[in-house]
Scaffold this motif. Structure first.
Motif, PDB file in Angstrom:
ATOM      1  N   ASP A 130       0.800  -1.218   0.014  1.00 36.61           N
ATOM      2  CA  ASP A 130       0.054   0.061  -0.109  1.00 36.61           C
ATOM      3  C   ASP A 130       0.910   1.294   0.056  1.00 36.61           C
ATOM      4  O   ASP A 130       0.560   2.204  -0.678  1.00 36.61           O
ATOM      5  CB  ASP A 130      -0.878  -0.162   1.150  1.00 36.61           C
ATOM      6  N   ALA A 131       1.860   1.266   0.729  1.00 35.93           N
ATOM      7  CA  ALA A 131       2.831   2.462   0.957  1.00 35.93           C
ATOM      8  C   ALA A 131       3.667   2.686  -0.609  1.00 35.93           C
ATOM      9  O   ALA A 131       3.564   3.932  -0.846  1.00 35.93           O
ATOM     10  CB  ALA A 131       3.956   2.294   1.982  1.00 35.93           C
ATOM     11  N   VAL A 132       3.894   1.521  -1.037  1.00 33.35           N
ATOM     12  CA  VAL A 132       4.703   1.768  -2.561  1.00 33.35           C
ATOM     13  C   VAL A 132       3.542   2.122  -3.325  1.00 33.35           C
ATOM     14  O   VAL A 132       3.882   3.271  -4.378  1.00 33.35           O
ATOM     15  CB  VAL A 132       4.948   0.407  -2.959  1.00 33.35           C
ATOM     16  N   ARG A 133       2.207   1.829  -3.632  1.00 32.26           N
ATOM     17  CA  ARG A 133       1.488   2.029  -4.513  1.00 32.26           C
ATOM     18  C   ARG A 133       1.003   3.553  -4.217  1.00 32.26           C
ATOM     19  O   ARG A 133       0.462   4.204  -5.162  1.00 32.26           O
ATOM     20  CB  ARG A 133       0.331   1.162  -4.453  1.00 32.26           C
ATOM     21  N   SER A 134       0.992   4.079  -3.000  1.00 31.90           N
ATOM     22  CA  SER A 134       0.617   5.426  -2.541  1.00 31.90           C
ATOM     23  C   SER A 134       1.629   6.513  -2.503  1.00 31.90           C
ATOM     24  O   SER A 134       1.330   7.623  -2.257  1.00 31.90           O
ATOM     25  CB  SER A 134      -0.189   5.371  -1.284  1.00 31.90           C
ATOM     26  N   ARG A 135       2.626   6.213  -3.098  1.00 32.97           N
ATOM     27  CA  ARG A 135       3.754   7.243  -2.989  1.00 32.97           C
ATOM     28  C   ARG A 135       3.631   8.213  -3.941  1.00 32.97           C
ATOM     29  O   ARG A 135       2.900   8.255  -4.765  1.00 32.97           O
ATOM     30  CB  ARG A 135       5.058   6.405  -3.504  1.00 32.97           C
ATOM     31  N   PRO A 136       4.345   9.238  -3.606  1.00 32.94           N
ATOM     32  CA  PRO A 136       4.015  10.551  -4.393  1.00 32.94           C
ATOM     33  C   PRO A 136       4.713  10.470  -5.616  1.00 32.94           C
ATOM     34  O   PRO A 136       5.595   9.739  -6.050  1.00 32.94           O
ATOM     35  CB  PRO A 136       4.728  11.580  -3.319  1.00 32.94           C
ATOM     36  N   THR A 137       4.421  11.209  -6.659  1.00 29.25           N
ATOM     37  CA  THR A 137       5.003  11.106  -8.014  1.00 29.25           C
ATOM     38  C   THR A 137       6.128  11.526  -7.993  1.00 29.25           C
ATOM     39  O   THR A 137       6.668  12.430  -7.266  1.00 29.25           O
ATOM     40  CB  THR A 137       3.917  12.161  -8.860  1.00 29.25           C
ATOM     41  N   GLY A 138       7.180  10.697  -8.829  1.00 24.96           N
ATOM     42  CA  GLY A 138       8.516  11.076  -8.846  1.00 24.96           C
ATOM     43  C   GLY A 138       9.408  10.275  -7.947  1.00 24.96           C
ATOM     44  O   GLY A 138      10.733  10.231  -7.956  1.00 24.96           O
ATOM     45  N   ALA A 139       8.805   9.560  -6.865  1.00 27.86           N
ATOM     46  CA  ALA A 139       9.538   8.627  -5.936  1.00 27.86           C
ATOM     47  C   ALA A 139       9.832   7.542  -6.714  1.00 27.86           C
ATOM     48  O   ALA A 139       8.987   6.589  -7.075  1.00 27.86           O
ATOM     49  CB  ALA A 139       8.759   8.514  -4.797  1.00 27.86           C
ATOM     50  N   LEU A 140      11.089   6.898  -6.780  1.00 29.20           N
ATOM     51  CA  LEU A 140      11.683   5.820  -7.071  1.00 29.20           C
ATOM     52  C   LEU A 140      11.228   4.597  -6.266  1.00 29.20           C
ATOM     53  O   LEU A 140      10.960   4.942  -4.776  1.00 29.20           O
ATOM     54  CB  LEU A 140      13.206   5.805  -7.528  1.00 29.20           C
ATOM     55  N   VAL A 141      11.137   3.665  -6.742  1.00 24.69           N
ATOM     56  CA  VAL A 141      11.014   2.245  -5.853  1.00 24.69           C
ATOM     57  C   VAL A 141      11.995   1.097  -6.015  1.00 24.69           C
ATOM     58  O   VAL A 141      12.395   0.983  -7.363  1.00 24.69           O
ATOM     59  CB  VAL A 141       9.464   1.475  -6.221  1.00 24.69           C
ATOM     60  N   SER A 142      12.536   0.842  -4.947  1.00 26.37           N
ATOM     61  CA  SER A 142      13.563  -0.353  -5.075  1.00 26.37           C
ATOM     62  C   SER A 142      13.312  -1.738  -4.276  1.00 26.37           C
ATOM     63  O   SER A 142      12.496  -1.379  -3.222  1.00 26.37           O
ATOM     64  CB  SER A 142      14.972   0.119  -4.664  1.00 26.37           C
ATOM     65  N   VAL A 143      13.435  -2.935  -4.661  1.00 25.84           N
ATOM     66  CA  VAL A 143      13.162  -3.924  -4.246  1.00 25.84           C
ATOM     67  C   VAL A 143      14.283  -5.044  -4.132  1.00 25.84           C
ATOM     68  O   VAL A 143      14.930  -4.988  -5.214  1.00 25.84           O
ATOM     69  CB  VAL A 143      12.044  -4.755  -5.022  1.00 25.84           C
ATOM     70  N   ASP A 144      14.453  -5.551  -3.183  1.00 30.43           N
ATOM     71  CA  ASP A 144      15.463  -6.648  -3.021  1.00 30.43           C
ATOM     72  C   ASP A 144      14.774  -7.702  -2.195  1.00 30.43           C
ATOM     73  O   ASP A 144      14.334  -7.850  -1.141  1.00 30.43           O
ATOM     74  CB  ASP A 144      16.615  -6.226  -2.018  1.00 30.43           C
ATOM     75  N   PRO A 145      14.347  -8.812  -3.025  1.00 28.12           N
ATOM     76  CA  PRO A 145      13.519  -9.802  -2.558  1.00 28.12           C
ATOM     77  C   PRO A 145      14.356 -10.645  -1.250  1.00 28.12           C
ATOM     78  O   PRO A 145      13.345 -10.844  -0.347  1.00 28.12           O
ATOM     79  CB  PRO A 145      13.537 -11.008  -3.696  1.00 28.12           C
ATOM     80  N   ASN A 146      15.466 -10.814  -1.110  1.00 22.46           N
ATOM     81  CA  ASN A 146      16.313 -11.422  -0.248  1.00 22.46           C
ATOM     82  C   ASN A 146      15.706 -12.398   0.696  1.00 22.46           C
ATOM     83  O   ASN A 146      15.156 -12.413   1.711  1.00 22.46           O
ATOM     84  CB  ASN A 146      16.528 -10.063   0.842  1.00 22.46           C
ATOM     85  N   VAL A 147      15.135 -13.619  -0.086  1.00 21.17           N
ATOM     86  CA  VAL A 147      14.214 -14.546   0.096  1.00 21.17           C
ATOM     87  C   VAL A 147      14.670 -15.279   1.626  1.00 21.17           C
ATOM     88  O   VAL A 147      15.895 -15.548   1.423  1.00 21.17           O
ATOM     89  CB  VAL A 147      13.868 -15.676  -0.936  1.00 21.17           C
ATOM     90  N   ARG A 148      13.776 -15.561   2.378  1.00 25.86           N
ATOM     91  CA  ARG A 148      14.026 -16.289   3.319  1.00 25.86           C
ATOM     92  C   ARG A 148      13.128 -17.820   3.572  1.00 25.86           C
ATOM     93  O   ARG A 148      12.104 -17.568   4.322  1.00 25.86           O
ATOM     94  CB  ARG A 148      13.840 -15.712   4.632  1.00 25.86           C
ATOM     95  N   PRO A 149      13.644 -18.780   2.912  1.00 24.99           N
ATOM     96  CA  PRO A 149      12.463 -19.880   2.623  1.00 24.99           C
ATOM     97  C   PRO A 149      12.237 -20.605   4.017  1.00 24.99           C
ATOM     98  O   PRO A 149      11.099 -21.304   4.117  1.00 24.99           O
ATOM     99  CB  PRO A 149      13.414 -21.000   1.821  1.00 24.99           C
ATOM    100  N   THR A 150      12.991 -20.493   5.044  1.00 23.53           N
ATOM    101  CA  THR A 150      12.735 -20.846   6.538  1.00 23.53           C
ATOM    102  C   THR A 150      11.245 -20.170   6.937  1.00 23.53           C
ATOM    103  O   THR A 150      10.789 -20.652   7.791  1.00 23.53           O
ATOM    104  CB  THR A 150      13.736 -20.922   7.420  1.00 23.53           C
ATOM    105  N   ILE A 151      11.256 -18.815   6.568  1.00 17.01           N
ATOM    106  CA  ILE A 151       9.928 -18.277   7.101  1.00 17.01           C
ATOM    107  C   ILE A 151       8.925 -18.064   6.238  1.00 17.01           C
ATOM    108  O   ILE A 151       7.841 -18.359   6.404  1.00 17.01           O
ATOM    109  CB  ILE A 151      10.566 -16.621   7.274  1.00 17.01           C
ATOM    110  N   THR A 152       9.153 -18.010   4.790  1.00 20.93           N
ATOM    111  CA  THR A 152       8.160 -18.255   3.674  1.00 20.93           C
ATOM    112  C   THR A 152       8.409 -19.079   2.787  1.00 20.93           C
ATOM    113  O   THR A 152       9.027 -18.798   1.809  1.00 20.93           O
ATOM    114  CB  THR A 152       8.201 -16.723   3.268  1.00 20.93           C
ATOM    115  N   PRO A 153       8.058 -20.679   3.005  1.00 16.53           N
ATOM    116  CA  PRO A 153       8.696 -21.560   2.400  1.00 16.53           C
ATOM    117  C   PRO A 153       7.913 -21.848   1.003  1.00 16.53           C
ATOM    118  O   PRO A 153       8.280 -22.579   0.121  1.00 16.53           O
ATOM    119  CB  PRO A 153       8.515 -22.942   3.281  1.00 16.53           C
ATOM    120  N   ASP A 154       6.586 -21.319   1.107  1.00 19.21           N
ATOM    121  CA  ASP A 154       5.961 -21.334  -0.169  1.00 19.21           C
ATOM    122  C   ASP A 154       6.342 -20.597  -1.476  1.00 19.21           C
ATOM    123  O   ASP A 154       5.986 -19.367  -1.584  1.00 19.21           O
ATOM    124  CB  ASP A 154       4.336 -20.983   0.144  1.00 19.21           C
ATOM    125  N   ARG A 155       7.005 -21.162  -2.365  1.00 17.68           N
ATOM    126  CA  ARG A 155       7.686 -20.175  -3.572  1.00 17.68           C
ATOM    127  C   ARG A 155       6.428 -19.695  -4.336  1.00 17.68           C
ATOM    128  O   ARG A 155       6.624 -18.580  -4.584  1.00 17.68           O
ATOM    129  CB  ARG A 155       8.626 -21.207  -4.244  1.00 17.68           C
TER     130      ARG A 155
END
Length: 304
Positions: A130-155
């Motif tokens: 929600d925060a990403v989608r509501s960001r102001p115009t001009g704000a870049l977005v960066s994402v690092d998945p940095n996956v942790r399968p022990t916490i979220t094992p469902d790929r």
């Protein structure tokens, strides 16, 4: 200089070493926020912390690098028990509570960075999106998945949760280990192609001690990592990310428009930041003054 907003988990790494157990603040987004601040880019960390000794240690740690903290109150500060192997690599077991109040991204924010557990673990992950989608115009977005399968094992579940974030992203970075888990049928070039086709203007894959590959739709580079004696790899990818983002913001150029020479300079900066971090124990990203002058020049002029 406007403040970057980093949204995601802050926790305490409990590290088992041959000489005994030690604790220090960690969490991928927290490390990125500290890394950005140490490179001269003001950062605000939006996270969740308990009112306890571990929460206080996180606040003290990020405060020492002048990172602002906006924390949702939780019962106890989350932990990650890290076991460091003989090669310096770390494996993790998590005790994590990820809830988040609504996030305000003010006008003038140059970048919103998200990723890791905070981007995919509910209920906080929905607030991140929600925060990403509501960001102001001009704000870049960066994402690092940095996956942790022990916490979220469902790929498949992780991919479904990441998909709308990746669609909003201007910059995406993942490790070769992330890529192998998320997209096991793709080589590095195919991973880069997929991220760019999904909407990223700039994509990077770190290759451990072999360096990184970085690409836009019109340019692609592969650079080796600097030679360094490795203490451990904790926080290396986060230091790479903060160096890359600080460099991107310093260019003043849309990530999609970066040329081959600019990609080379950005990759060299990011790899240099990671090299400093792996040379010393724990997630301890460098300051600008710890980088070689030619690499630090990619960060542009110092803020006054």
């Amino acid at each position: 200089m406007d403040t970057v907003i980093v949204i995601g988990e802050a926790l305490v790494d409990v590290v088992d070493r041959p000489e005994g157990r030690v604790e220090h603040p960690g969490g991928s987004p927290m490390n990125v926020a500290v890394g950005l601040a140490r490179l001269g880019r003001p950062a605000r960390l939006v996270c969740a912390l308990g009112d306890d000794a571990r929460g206080a240690s996180v606040r003290d740690h990020v405060g020492a690098s002048d990172v602002q903290v906006d924390a949702t109150a939780i019962d106890r500060t989350s932990t990650a028990v890290a076991t460091v192997g003989e090669d310096g690599g770390a494996s993790y077991e998590f005790d994590l509570d990820w809830r988040l109040d609504a996030v305000d991204v003010p006008a003038g924010t140059p970048l919103v960075h998200v990723g890791s557990i905070g981007a995919v673990l509910q209920p906080g992950a929905q607030v991140v999106l929600d925060a990403v989608r509501s960001r102001p115009t001009g704000a870049l977005v960066s994402v690092d998945p940095n996956v942790r399968p022990t916490i979220t094992p469902d790929r498949d579940g992780v991919l479904a949760t990441l998909a709308p974030l990746l669609a909003e992203a201007d910059v995406v970075k993942c490790s070769d280990e992330d890529a192998a888990w998320l997209w096991p049928d793709r080589d590095v070039d195919a991973v880069l192609d997929g991220l760019l086709e999904h909407g990223a203007g700039l994509a990077a894959v770190t290759l451990g001690g072999s360096g990184c590959a970085i690409a836009t739709a019109g340019a692609r580079r592969t650079l080796p990592a600097p030679a360094v004696d490795v203490a451990d790899t904790i926080g290396a990818g986060d230091s790479f990310m903060s160096g890359l983002l600080a460099g991107v913001l310093a260019t003043g150029t849309a990530p999609v428009d970066l040329d081959e020479d600019e990609l080379g300079r950005l990759a060299a900066l990011a790899l240099a930041c990671a090299a400093v971090t792996v040379s010393r124990p724990g997630a301890d990203p460098p300051t600008r003054d710890e980088l070689a002058a030619d690499v630090a020049a990619t960060l542009g002029e110092r803020a006054v």
